[in-house]
Design an enzyme around this catalytic site. Structure first.
Site, PDB file in Angstrom:
ATOM      1  N   GLU A  12       4.024   8.125  -4.547  1.00  0.00           N
ATOM      2  CA  GLU A  12       4.965   7.472  -3.642  1.00  0.00           C
ATOM      3  C   GLU A  12       5.861   6.464  -4.365  1.00  0.00           C
ATOM      4  O   GLU A  12       6.516   5.646  -3.726  1.00  0.00           O
ATOM      5  CB  GLU A  12       4.216   6.789  -2.501  1.00  0.00           C
ATOM      6  CG  GLU A  12       3.542   7.780  -1.542  1.00  0.00           C
ATOM      7  CD  GLU A  12       2.979   7.106  -0.311  1.00  0.00           C
ATOM      8  OE1 GLU A  12       3.222   5.894  -0.117  1.00  0.00           O
ATOM      9  OE2 GLU A  12       2.289   7.792   0.465  1.00  0.00           O
ATOM     10  N   GLU A  63       0.875  -1.173   0.000  1.00  0.00           N
ATOM     11  CA  GLU A  63       0.000   0.000   0.000  1.00  0.00           C
ATOM     12  C   GLU A  63       0.912   1.223   0.000  1.00  0.00           C
ATOM     13  O   GLU A  63       1.159   1.838   1.036  1.00  0.00           O
ATOM     14  CB  GLU A  63      -0.938  -0.033   1.214  1.00  0.00           C
ATOM     15  CG  GLU A  63      -2.094   0.932   1.113  1.00  0.00           C
ATOM     16  CD  GLU A  63      -1.734   2.308   1.654  1.00  0.00           C
ATOM     17  OE1 GLU A  63      -1.108   3.102   0.914  1.00  0.00           O
ATOM     18  OE2 GLU A  63      -2.076   2.575   2.812  1.00  0.00           O
TER      19      GLU A  63
END
Length: 692
Positions: A158, A149
């Site tokens: 990210e 995640e």
């Protein structure tokens, strides 16, 4: 288990009152206490994610559907180890789980969580980046299942794509199973005056007539926001958004196969109403399992999502994203079609409306993109375009009588620099620009002519200095020292951290004339008791998270509620208007006053306030009102009613039921005493409170 290698982390720590940074060493020491003195990870999104029960339940359900037999599971970006523990439990502790967490403080915390849940032997923790892992060295074999995640509000920010690419190349078996399975991004074209004010300074300034030209007519692209998606709680401005299209699909990212680094798509979008397209609001939907039964969506609440997706509770870690289209927007009529071009790189998504630009309009021409541009935040753009703010600042300087011969702009305000030079043809303006530095100087060189003066009247020091000397001012004393205050490096921080202005004023004391004008002359710390149930729920102490005890992480993550005495949660910066449900329970009251006419010093203040509304008090919202003149007639407030500044939030250790007008019952408090101490040596504000 954990890797035996010893690590040392150097973390950069900023002193907001000086602008100086220092490296803080974090040792990989298992003997460190469970509860550090400071909530090291309070400003991260870990706590908010772990309090997102919809997220946690979705991952648990998908992992249990995917990991159905003993195998090797790799968890990249493991955090506290929640997904790793879910995978280990799904296999009955019989398989192999490798948890990869590169951030040392988080890896240390995870180690304690695993120990608390007796999972230390079932999960191998490796404190490395996933692209540093080697099969046969760090992990015994390629993994059969990837759980991860590493998603942000934009989805890709990210490093999702390069992380998956390396994992498929080096760490996973052929045709692995993955959780999540797929993500789809969606968008909607919108009109919104509020969003327009966040990016089109040229268009806004055209309606202002104060003689200051931040964006000259021949350089309308010199100031603008960076071309990127901006996370925002769009539900908070639902009434100020006019949808101009139905939602449409943009990109589909399959986690079950190696992703491409770049992608492009074109979407023909039909307008459902007349208006100007100011922005695109985007979100994503996760399909977590292969069968397509478990979903999670970040869509705003006005979107009619399928029943199997549903709505999530308010949370701060995943918002919608806003992409601004330059200028006043493209005008469309109901039924008209426009072509949206979307492009993604490894880490970001960008958009463009295929608009035919007239030859007389140079805003979209390539040569402007190569010219100098000053990139500012959307909030800073909106402040500079706000007519009330501009008129207040203008009145404060003008009411001072005149701009004196030597004026120092101590912060990063380009507006004050232009204003000071504009109001007096004989003054010399020294702008320190501690954050903007050469970018500020280059900007001034571009706009001085349009503002009626030349660069020989404005000076920006070539090198940053801790303080000015008479040598720097050519032997002259400073007659006027001004600031908004606004420091580029402090933007988005706690409001009182702009007291750096007071620190800078103190350092400049030796070069100030005896009757030097200081603006602002005072700062007033204001506060209000509030009910913030959504923010509280996202920041409250953790206990059981999907069957795993996380109570050990509360102090490190800066949680509030049920903390052991005398611990309390930290101050955190939030845009209150984006914090979900909010209710003011008291009048606004003064906590502290800061006198900038004197050198910086410790400040102490006490206030007793009665509650004006009944309800559950979750904490206090604090901000600074800047008093611009000695008559106290011109005030620049950064309070909750002004959406361009962040406020400071102090959540209580436990919510308190309060009554009305000071009349308390057996179960309700009628008033509170708030005591505050500001200590410049530590840059800290200490707040104590007692309910009566």
């Amino acid at each position: 288990m954990s890797s035996d290698s010893s690590h040392r982390l150097f973390q950069l720590k900023l002193d907001p009152l000086t602008g100086n940074s220092e490296w803080v060493v974090i040792e990989d020491d298992d003997d460190l206490p469970d509860c550090p003195k400071e909530p090291l990870l309070a400003t991260t999104s870990y706590l908010d994610m772990l309090n997102d029960s919809c997220r946690n339940k979705a991952f648990r359900s998908a992992i249990e559907r995917t990991v159905t037999k003993p195998c090797h599971v790799l968890d990249i970006g493991a955090g506290t180890g929640l997904l790793s523990m879910m995978a280990a439990r799904a296999m009955g502790l019989n398989g192999t789980v490798t948890a990869c967490e590169s951030y040392l403080p988080m890896a240390k915390l995870m180690r304690k969580v695993l120990h608390r849940n007796r999972m230390g032997k079932a999960i191998s923790l490796i404190n490395k980046r996933s692209d540093e892992l080697e099969v046969g060295v760090d992990i015994p074999s390629r993994a059969d299942v990837l759980v991860s995640e590493i998603l942000d509000s934009e989805l890709l920010g990210e490093g999702l794509i390069p992380t998956l690419q390396h994992a498929y190349d080096k760490l996973l078996v052929e045709n692995p199973l993955t959780v999540p399975f797929r993500a789809v991004t969606y968008g909607q074209l919108v009109e919104s005056t509020y969003l327009w004010k966040l990016h089109d300074l040229s268009g806004i300034e055209a309606k202002v007539s104060d003689g200051i030209h931040l964006v000259p007519t021949d350089s309308d692209s010199i100031i603008h926001v960076k071309s990127r998606q901006y996370p925002m709680h769009c539900d908070a401005i639902r009434e100020e958004i006019k949808p101009l299209s139905e939602p449409f699909e943009i990109f589909e990212f399959d986690f079950w196969k190696r992703p491409e680094s770049n992608g492009e798509t074109k979407v023909q979008v039909k307008a459902i109403d007349d208006g100007n397209i100011h922005a695109i609001v985007s979100w994503w939907v996760l399909q977590l399992d292969r069968e397509g039964t478990v979903f999670y969506s970040t869509a705003p609440r006005w979107i009619n999502s399928p029943a199997n997706i549903g709505y999530r509770d308010w949370c701060d870690h995943w918002k919608q994203c806003v992409w601004f289209f330059r200028g006043k927007g493209m005008s469309v009529s109901r039924g008209e079609e426009v072509l949206l071009e979307a492009t993604h790189t490894e880490t970001s998504v960008s958009y463009n409306l295929n608009v035919q630009v007239p030859k007389t309009d140079t805003r979209q021409h390539d040569h402007n993109i190569r010219d100098f541009q000053l990139l500012l935040s959307p909030e800073r753009i909106a402040i500079y375009g706000d007519s009330k703010w501009r008129s207040s600042v203008l009145a404060a300087v003008r009411n001072a009588g005149r701009v004196n011969p030597l004026c120092v702009v101590v912060d990063d305000s380009i507006f004050l620099t232009l204003l000071a030079a504009n109001l007096s043809k004989t003054s010399h303006v020294l702008s320190l620009f501690p954050g903007l530095r050469e970018k500020g100087a280059q900007y001034l060189e571009t706009v001085v002519k349009a503002n009626g003066f030349s660069m020989d009247r404005v000076e920006v020091p070539e090198k940053r200095k801790p303080c000015l000397t008479l040598h720097d001012t050519r032997g002259k004393k400073v007659d006027m020292l001004i600031g908004e205050p606004y420091y580029d490096a402090n933007e988005g921080m706690l409001p009182w951290q702009n007291l750096r202005f007071w620190k800078d004023r103190t350092l400049l004391d030796p070069v100030l004339s005896e009757d030097a004008l200081i603006m602002p002359c005072k700062g007033i710390l204001k506060a209000c008791a509030v009910s913030l149930p959504d923010l509280w729920s996202s920041r409250c102490c953790l206990g059981d998270v999907e069957g795993f005890d996380h109570s050990i992480v509360n102090s490190t993550l800066g949680a509030c509620g049920e903390l052991p005495a005398p611990k309390e949660g930290p101050f955190l910066p939030f845009s209150i208007w984006q914090c979900g449900e909010i209710k003011e329970l008291s009048e606004i009251f003064t906590v502290l006053e800061f006198n900038f006419l004197k050198p910086i010093s410790s400040c102490h203040g006490t206030a007793q306030v009665k509650f004006t509304e009944g309800g559950i008090c979750h904490g206090f919202v604090l901000w600074v009102d800047w008093i611009m003149d000695t008559d106290n007639s011109i005030v620049i407030s950064t309070g909750p009613e002004h959406r361009y500044w962040k406020q400071g939030v102090k959540l209580l250790s436990k919510p308190v039921a309060v009554g009305i007008n000071g009349c308390n019952s057996n179960s309700e408090y009628g008033s509170t005493i708030v005591e505050a101490l500001f200590e410049p040596s530590s840059s800290e504000l200490i707040l104590k409170h007692a309910f009566l």
